[in-house]
Write a protein that holds these residues in place. Sequence first.
Motif, mmCIF file in Angstrom:
data_model
loop_
_atom_site.group_PDB
_atom_site.id
_atom_site.type_symbol
_atom_site.label_atom_id
_atom_site.label_comp_id
_atom_site.label_asym_id
_atom_site.label_seq_id
_atom_site.Cartn_x
_atom_site.Cartn_y
_atom_site.Cartn_z
ATOM 1 N N ARG A 162 -1.994 -9.541 1.203
ATOM 2 C CA ARG A 162 -1.251 -8.337 0.827
ATOM 3 C C ARG A 162 -2.185 -7.126 0.720
ATOM 4 O O ARG A 162 -1.898 -6.040 1.240
ATOM 5 C CB ARG A 162 -0.526 -8.557 -0.507
ATOM 6 N N ASN A 163 -3.321 -7.318 0.043
ATOM 7 C CA ASN A 163 -4.272 -6.216 -0.145
ATOM 8 C C ASN A 163 -4.864 -5.752 1.180
ATOM 9 O O ASN A 163 -5.107 -4.555 1.373
ATOM 10 C CB ASN A 163 -5.383 -6.638 -1.101
ATOM 11 N N ALA A 164 -5.107 -6.688 2.096
ATOM 12 C CA ALA A 164 -5.629 -6.312 3.412
ATOM 13 C C ALA A 164 -4.648 -5.400 4.139
ATOM 14 O O ALA A 164 -5.047 -4.406 4.779
ATOM 15 C CB ALA A 164 -5.909 -7.568 4.246
ATOM 16 N N ALA A 165 -3.361 -5.722 4.040
ATOM 17 C CA ALA A 165 -2.339 -4.891 4.687
ATOM 18 C C ALA A 165 -2.213 -3.537 3.999
ATOM 19 O O ALA A 165 -2.071 -2.499 4.667
ATOM 20 C CB ALA A 165 -1.001 -5.627 4.681
ATOM 21 N N ILE A 166 -2.276 -3.535 2.662
ATOM 22 C CA ILE A 166 -2.186 -2.273 1.915
ATOM 23 C C ILE A 166 -3.351 -1.358 2.265
ATOM 24 O O ILE A 166 -3.182 -0.144 2.456
ATOM 25 C CB ILE A 166 -2.133 -2.559 0.402
ATOM 26 N N GLN A 167 -4.559 -1.928 2.357
ATOM 27 C CA GLN A 167 -5.739 -1.132 2.717
ATOM 28 C C GLN A 167 -5.603 -0.501 4.097
ATOM 29 O O GLN A 167 -6.176 0.545 4.377
ATOM 30 C CB GLN A 167 -6.984 -2.011 2.666
ATOM 31 N N ALA A 168 -4.814 -1.138 4.965
ATOM 32 C CA ALA A 168 -4.598 -0.611 6.316
ATOM 33 C C ALA A 168 -3.525 0.469 6.340
ATOM 34 O O ALA A 168 -3.275 1.063 7.395
ATOM 35 C CB ALA A 168 -4.224 -1.740 7.260
ATOM 36 N N GLY A 169 -2.867 0.704 5.205
ATOM 37 C CA GLY A 169 -1.854 1.746 5.134
ATOM 38 C C GLY A 169 -0.430 1.258 4.970
ATOM 39 O O GLY A 169 0.489 2.058 4.808
ATOM 40 N N TRP A 170 -0.226 -0.052 5.009
ATOM 41 C CA TRP A 170 1.119 -0.608 4.953
ATOM 42 C C TRP A 170 1.684 -0.596 3.537
ATOM 43 O O TRP A 170 0.945 -0.774 2.562
ATOM 44 C CB TRP A 170 1.133 -2.046 5.458
ATOM 45 N N ASN A 171 3.000 -0.408 3.430
ATOM 46 C CA ASN A 171 3.732 -0.697 2.205
ATOM 47 C C ASN A 171 4.300 -2.102 2.369
ATOM 48 O O ASN A 171 5.212 -2.312 3.176
ATOM 49 C CB ASN A 171 4.857 0.328 1.991
ATOM 50 N N VAL A 172 3.762 -3.053 1.642
ATOM 51 C CA VAL A 172 4.138 -4.458 1.821
ATOM 52 C C VAL A 172 5.331 -4.781 0.937
ATOM 53 O O VAL A 172 5.228 -4.787 -0.291
ATOM 54 C CB VAL A 172 2.953 -5.395 1.509
ATOM 55 N N LEU A 173 6.464 -5.057 1.570
ATOM 56 C CA LEU A 173 7.668 -5.402 0.829
ATOM 57 C C LEU A 173 7.611 -6.826 0.293
ATOM 58 O O LEU A 173 8.062 -7.112 -0.806
ATOM 59 C CB LEU A 173 8.900 -5.264 1.732
ATOM 60 N N GLN A 174 7.040 -7.727 1.106
ATOM 61 C CA GLN A 174 7.064 -9.136 0.719
ATOM 62 C C GLN A 174 6.043 -9.905 1.551
ATOM 63 O O GLN A 174 5.798 -9.583 2.712
ATOM 64 C CB GLN A 174 8.462 -9.709 0.949
ATOM 65 N N VAL A 175 5.442 -10.915 0.912
ATOM 66 C CA VAL A 175 4.588 -11.880 1.601
ATOM 67 C C VAL A 175 5.362 -13.199 1.617
ATOM 68 O O VAL A 175 5.706 -13.720 0.551
ATOM 69 C CB VAL A 175 3.231 -12.051 0.887
ATOM 70 N N VAL A 176 5.670 -13.726 2.805
ATOM 71 C CA VAL A 176 6.574 -14.869 2.906
ATOM 72 C C VAL A 176 5.887 -16.061 3.567
ATOM 73 O O VAL A 176 4.971 -15.901 4.374
ATOM 74 C CB VAL A 176 7.850 -14.516 3.709
#
Length: 497
Positions: A162-176
């Motif tokens: 999740r943090n890797a995606a957030i650092q790339a700029g993403w708003n992470v709705l869910q990790v499934v």
Amino acid sequence: MSRSIVFGIHVGNSTASIAISKEEGKVDVLANEAGDRITPAVVSITDEETVVGNAAKTGFISKQANTITFNNRLMNLSLDETEKCSFIETNKVKTIEDGGHLAYELPLETKKKIYSPQFIESNIYKTLYGIAKRATHSEDTKCSCVVTVPEFFDDPSRESVRNAAIQAGWNVLQVVNAPSVTPFTYGINVTEPLNDTYILVYRLGGISCDATVLYVNSGLVSIVASEHTKAIGGYKLIETLKAHLIEEVKRKHRSNPSENARASAKLQRATEDAVHLLSTLKTANIFIESLTDGVDFAAMVSQARFESLIAHLLSDFALPIEVVLKKANLKSSDIKKVLLCGGPLKIPKLKHYIGNLFPHADIPNSISPDEVLAYGAAVQASFLAKYWNANDDLPEPTTEVHTLNESITIDCCGETVSFDQNEILPTTKSITTSANVDNITLIATSGNNKIDKSEAHINLKTEGEITFTLTASVDQLHVEAKDIDTELKSTAIFVAV
């Protein structure tokens, strides 16, 4: 960007893919700048730049020490010491332990530098973010997504993704869990909830393989059993064809490319491309300039020849399926649908072999196996976008649901009460019957073989009707007996006998 435009992302060890779910509910898998819908999960780092995808894969031959492949396996923070030692000893890029977790030490021109797997993963997500921005033609600062992870990832590993995606700029709705969203790809359980249906999700990746049994009932999807192995994977197919090509080089040019790191890397890349071509074409032409000793190498491999080379591997690929069915206490005939994921499953012979194991199951194939997970994640993202503002904080999206591992049947004074396998816990059932004894013994049997038994002893003097209320929870089976006339009660907990 409209808030209802969201994305599904799958980043595996070998490749990454991204799908968009638009306002009208249509899902498309997006292509990268090269026009490919699948992006190699490869990252190359130098003093000047960080390169991701096809360019990094192409540069691997000359920059092996600085090019990171199969990074997703190190995103698993629960690796044991044996696995860590194996990675440190065998990884092509120098791998060290840093702060209790593995990291990469890259020899840059200025100095050696340490990079975490999360940093490498973030660069892959950043590349996918660029694909998303081009697809939306939007000035919005955030794109929202659902990302997949392997079922066996623990909570810290999921948070790292999740943090890797957030650092790339993403708003992470869910990790499934990746297997859980695969039914959505084919509309399974979307428009109408399924009842009492077992689904097998079989994923064959680049360096590993997973088989997962899902149980769908009243719309709820639960994981019954799963099997993960690194003993097989797409790499076995590549190794087999590469060994064949090495023999061709030896025969034609009296030289062994495996004895030279650069030549071996060239042959590896050519073999990977050939396997990819042979999954859809009848032939693959291979040409490698200056493979070894300045000699060019050319070969043609037919799909039939390739399939004969890999024939001995087919039974190995079926082993995780056999294991997971045994874990779930199911037969192949119990499986109603089989969902295939992973690029190697585009190979006709392999796909047919797995399909033949389930002659009575529906095996949809309208979506390419290497796009299934991103597609399903995009459908899940569209569900979330319907009910929540993607820019607001979402309620905790993951709920741990406990289910019964085995069915339970309880004999209550000649009447029976049954709890089904995979029933959600806690669950309560009641039955009313007559009894004319002071001490009542209730017997519970579990599993298909009915060998495992437990008893509960109720002390309730009555000659009338009794209502037995049985509650199955995570750690116990409890019974309450109530005399209907006197309303006297007695309770007990079942214990093994």
